[in-house]
Design a protein around this motif. Structure first.
Motif: not given
Length: 107
Positions: A47, A75, A79-87, A90
């Protein structure tokens, strides 16, 4: 004169963690993995935390007490920001693939 040995054993080497111990090169790996001075990264390094230290130091740093790792407190947001970025990545890749298929079909 007596014959000299064919090979001399390699000299001991110093621990890379600076614990002061000198070990045979063949034993260095096992010492390295268990050395009390071995450095660890903060569990919140993914993080952004750059803290490193011995295991007890890092454990205290990462604790949920006041003055602990600032990334411990945020954290969930990270985690939410990274998940949104990965989404988003994709979705962009899927849109690009759909566009290429359309271009090939209409092409």
């Amino acid at each position: 004169f007596p014959p000299l040995p064919r090979a001399f054993p390699p000299p001991p080497v110093a621990c890379p963690w600076s614990c002061g111990l000198r070990v045979a090169p063949s034993s260095l790996r096992s010492h390295y993995d268990g050395c009390e001075m071995r450095l660890f990264s903060c569990p919140y390094a993914p993080y952004g935390c750059g803290h490193t230290g011995t295991e007890p130091d890092v454990r205290a740093h990462a604790a949920d007490d006041a003055g602990g790792c600032p990334y411990h407190r945020v954290r969930g947001v990270v985690q939410l920001c990274r998940r949104l970025e990965a989404d988003a990545l994709r979705a962009r890749a899927a849109a690009d693939a759909d566009g290429r298929e359309r271009d090939e079909r209409d092409g």
